[in-house]
Design an enzyme around this catalytic site. Structure first.
Site, PDB file in Angstrom:
ATOM      1  N   ASP A  77     -43.951  53.186  75.119  1.00  0.00           N
ATOM      2  CA  ASP A  77     -43.576  54.251  76.126  1.00  0.00           C
ATOM      3  C   ASP A  77     -41.870  54.525  76.123  1.00  0.00           C
ATOM      4  O   ASP A  77     -41.689  55.884  76.374  1.00  0.00           O
ATOM      5  CB  ASP A  77     -43.901  53.618  77.366  1.00  0.00           C
ATOM      6  N   THR A 192     -47.675  54.451  87.087  1.00  0.00           N
ATOM      7  CA  THR A 192     -48.003  53.386  86.550  1.00  0.00           C
ATOM      8  C   THR A 192     -46.846  52.566  85.874  1.00  0.00           C
ATOM      9  O   THR A 192     -47.130  51.835  84.781  1.00  0.00           O
ATOM     10  CB  THR A 192     -49.092  53.575  85.115  1.00  0.00           C
ATOM     11  N   ALA A 195     -42.401  52.432  89.205  1.00  0.00           N
ATOM     12  CA  ALA A 195     -42.911  52.433  90.565  1.00  0.00           C
ATOM     13  C   ALA A 195     -43.986  51.528  90.951  1.00  0.00           C
ATOM     14  O   ALA A 195     -44.134  51.121  91.948  1.00  0.00           O
ATOM     15  CB  ALA A 195     -43.330  53.927  90.936  1.00  0.00           C
ATOM     16  N   SER A 197     -44.463  48.755  89.262  1.00  0.00           N
ATOM     17  CA  SER A 197     -43.806  47.145  89.380  1.00  0.00           C
ATOM     18  C   SER A 197     -43.258  47.072  90.814  1.00  0.00           C
ATOM     19  O   SER A 197     -43.305  45.830  91.251  1.00  0.00           O
ATOM     20  CB  SER A 197     -42.851  47.312  88.281  1.00  0.00           C
TER      21      SER A 197
END
Length: 308
Positions: A77, A192, A195, A197
């Site tokens: 990512d 996902t 935020a 976490s």
């Protein structure tokens, strides 16, 4: 006209370089030109040929939308977020192939690479627009920085030993003040990521919304909020705060925040376009990426759909 794509990978990861070299060879053999950034071209030991183009940074940042029609990213990512910067500048779709761990932004996995290259060559993909965020930072009324984010804008404490004292405002009205580790403003795409976490909800990508997620706030009312897409969120670092802050956009671009700084976040005018190879629902992606337990599911039992 010969097609050209921009290939982005991690120049210091041997696995990524191995895969990237194979992709370059395959695409060029199919008659597609490939642009590769200079540091990655050196790591891949690529020479400039008729079909491998090594642009200067300036030629990418100034825009070359007529030259590249797709950005292909090989990595996790973090690398995909770097590729998103190029896709946004060039105003072309982004297709990510996951070589990392979860890879929520990726459309394909490494084991699907051969089929993915075929899809790229045939232009066999659809395009999904994802909302972005625009952020302005002011201090003493002066604009000191502007940026954007695909996943999130996070305002964080700069020093581990001190809390960040902030005042939170939504749509020009005060909401609350917190002593906290930080505040995260996220898109549905970023729900996902950081935020999540911090305890925020998962929001389906087709929902247009801005998430406001306090991070370790010392307050009774410090719950994640889902705001309308046209809301404007402002975070002010209290002038009397003993600690400085720092703002991160997608964990890549940062701005130092002195006491008194004001951070305004709103929907970005330019979305990011993600190339999609299939129409699998987001539910399936969520189950696969988080390895959720769905054993025993029997479907909807053939029940009738509601009519109202």
């Amino acid at each position: 006209m010969t097609r050209r794509i921009l290939l982005v990978t991690h120049p210091r990861r041997s696995e990524a370089l191995f895969v990237a070299k194979a992709v370059v060879e395959r695409l060029t053999a199919m008659g597609i030109e490939v642009s590769v950034q200079a540091d990655e071209a050196r790591a891949l030991d690529l020479k400039e040929t008729a079909r491998v183009h090594v642009p200067s940074q300036e030629s990418i940042t100034e825009g070359a939308s007529e030259e590249c029609d797709l950005v292909v990213v090989l990595g996790g990512d973090g690398t995909i977020l770097r590729g998103a910067e190029f896709a946004r500048r060039l105003d072309v779709p982004l297709l990510g192939v996951n070589l990392g761990h979860i890879g929520f932004l990726a459309e394909a996995e490494r084991e699907d690479l051969e089929a993915t290259v075929e899809h790229i060559a045939a232009r066999a993909y659809t395009v999904d627009e994802r909302m972005t965020l625009h952020v302005d930072v002011r201090h003493d009324g002066e604009l000191i920085a502007s940026s954007w984010a695909l996943n999130e804008v996070s305002v964080e404490k700069a020093a581990r030993e001190r809390m960040l004292e902030v005042l939170v405002e939504v749509d020009r009205r005060p909401l609350s003040s917190w002593g906290c580790d930080g505040v995260i403003m996220s898109t549905p795409t970023g729900s996902t990521a950081y935020a999540f976490s911090a305890g925020g909800p998962v929001v389906w990508p087709q929902v247009q919304a801005i998430l406001l997620v306090p991070n370790s706030a010392h307050a009774l009312f410090a719950r994640p909020l889902v705001l309308g897409p046209d809301s404007v969120v402002a975070i002010e670092i209290k002038a009397a705060s003993e600690g400085n802050g720092i703002m991160w956009c997608d964990g890549r671009r940062h701005v130092d925040l002195p006491p008194g700084a004001r951070i305004e976040v709103r929907r970005g005018l330019r979305p990011i376009r993600l190339a999609r190879l299939n129409d699998a629902p987001f539910t399936d992606r969520l189950v696969a990426k988080f390895d959720l337990a769905v054993e025993g599911w029997r479907g909807n039992g053939g029940g009738a759909r509601p009519t109202s």
